[in-house]
Design a protein around this motif. Sequence first.
Motif, mmCIF file in Angstrom:
data_model
loop_
_atom_site.group_PDB
_atom_site.id
_atom_site.type_symbol
_atom_site.label_atom_id
_atom_site.label_comp_id
_atom_site.label_asym_id
_atom_site.label_seq_id
_atom_site.Cartn_x
_atom_site.Cartn_y
_atom_site.Cartn_z
ATOM 1 N N ARG A 113 -35.944 -141.676 -74.842
ATOM 2 C CA ARG A 113 -35.668 -141.272 -76.425
ATOM 3 C C ARG A 113 -36.048 -139.858 -76.666
ATOM 4 N N LEU A 114 -36.490 -139.002 -75.828
ATOM 5 C CA LEU A 114 -36.865 -137.640 -75.845
ATOM 6 C C LEU A 114 -35.473 -136.642 -76.081
ATOM 7 N N VAL A 116 -32.737 -135.926 -77.460
ATOM 8 C CA VAL A 116 -31.467 -136.193 -77.546
ATOM 9 C C VAL A 116 -30.335 -135.122 -78.010
ATOM 10 N N SER A 133 -30.594 -138.302 -73.372
ATOM 11 C CA SER A 133 -31.800 -138.178 -73.444
ATOM 12 C C SER A 133 -32.405 -137.031 -72.656
ATOM 13 N N ASP A 136 -31.589 -139.169 -69.363
ATOM 14 C CA ASP A 136 -30.442 -138.872 -68.877
ATOM 15 C C ASP A 136 -30.036 -137.476 -68.161
ATOM 16 N N VAL A 181 -38.849 -131.464 -72.690
ATOM 17 C CA VAL A 181 -37.414 -131.233 -73.208
ATOM 18 C C VAL A 181 -36.888 -129.999 -72.692
ATOM 19 N N SER A 184 -35.869 -130.051 -69.081
ATOM 20 C CA SER A 184 -34.848 -130.977 -68.977
ATOM 21 C C SER A 184 -33.431 -130.220 -69.175
#
Length: 199
Positions: A113-114, A116, A133, A136, A181, A184
Motif C-alpha cells: 500500500r506504499l 501508489v 504500489s 507492484d 518509495v 522503487s
Amino acid sequence: KLTVQLGPVLPFWPAGLVVRCSLNGDVLTHAEARMLDTTAPPAVSMRTNETAARRCDDVATLLDLAGSSDLAAQARRLRDALLADQVAPSDAGVERLERRIGRSRLLRWSLGRLGVVDDPTVADELGIEPGGSVFDRLLAMVEAVRDPDLGSTGSKPEVAPLVAAVPTLVTGLDVGTARLVIASLAIPSTAAIAGVTHG
C-alpha cells in the motif's frame, strides 16, 4: 520544523538525486526533488546482460531497504552472473527470484500500500498499471530483468517524470518509508536531466 537534504550520495540511493525536505519529527511535510547533473552525457549502448544486471541492482537495493537481505543477496548473485555472461536474462534463476518475491506475504503486506502511483505517464515509465504500489513496482523490476526493454527499464529511460513524482509520493511519509518509495522508482543514475522541482 527541520529542513534537511537527502542525497546526492547515500547508501541505496539514486546517485545524483537531491531531495530537500521539511520534517516534522520524522515525517516529510514538504519535498523538492531534482537531479544534480544537468548535462546529458553521450548515449552509450548497453548489452542486454548489462541492462539486466542494472535491473538486478535496483531490485537488490529495494529488497535491502525492505529488510529482505536474503532475497537481495540472491538478486546480486544473479547480477554478477549476468555481468560474467554466465546466465542470460531468461535464465531460470531470474524466474525463481520473481516467484519468491511474488509469494512473500511479508513483502506484499509491508509494500503493497506504499507509494501508489496514479499518474499514467509515470506508471507507464515504470511498466505498471496506474495505482501500482511499491510492491507492484518491485515485481515489475524483476520482470524487467527478463525483458530489459520493458517500461523505464529500456536503454533510454525517461527520468524527468520519475523525479517529478518524488515530492508527491514521499510527502506525509517518514524518512525510512520515503526511501523505500524512491528506491522503487529505480531512477537511473546514468541518465542526466535538467533539474525538476515540485513542492
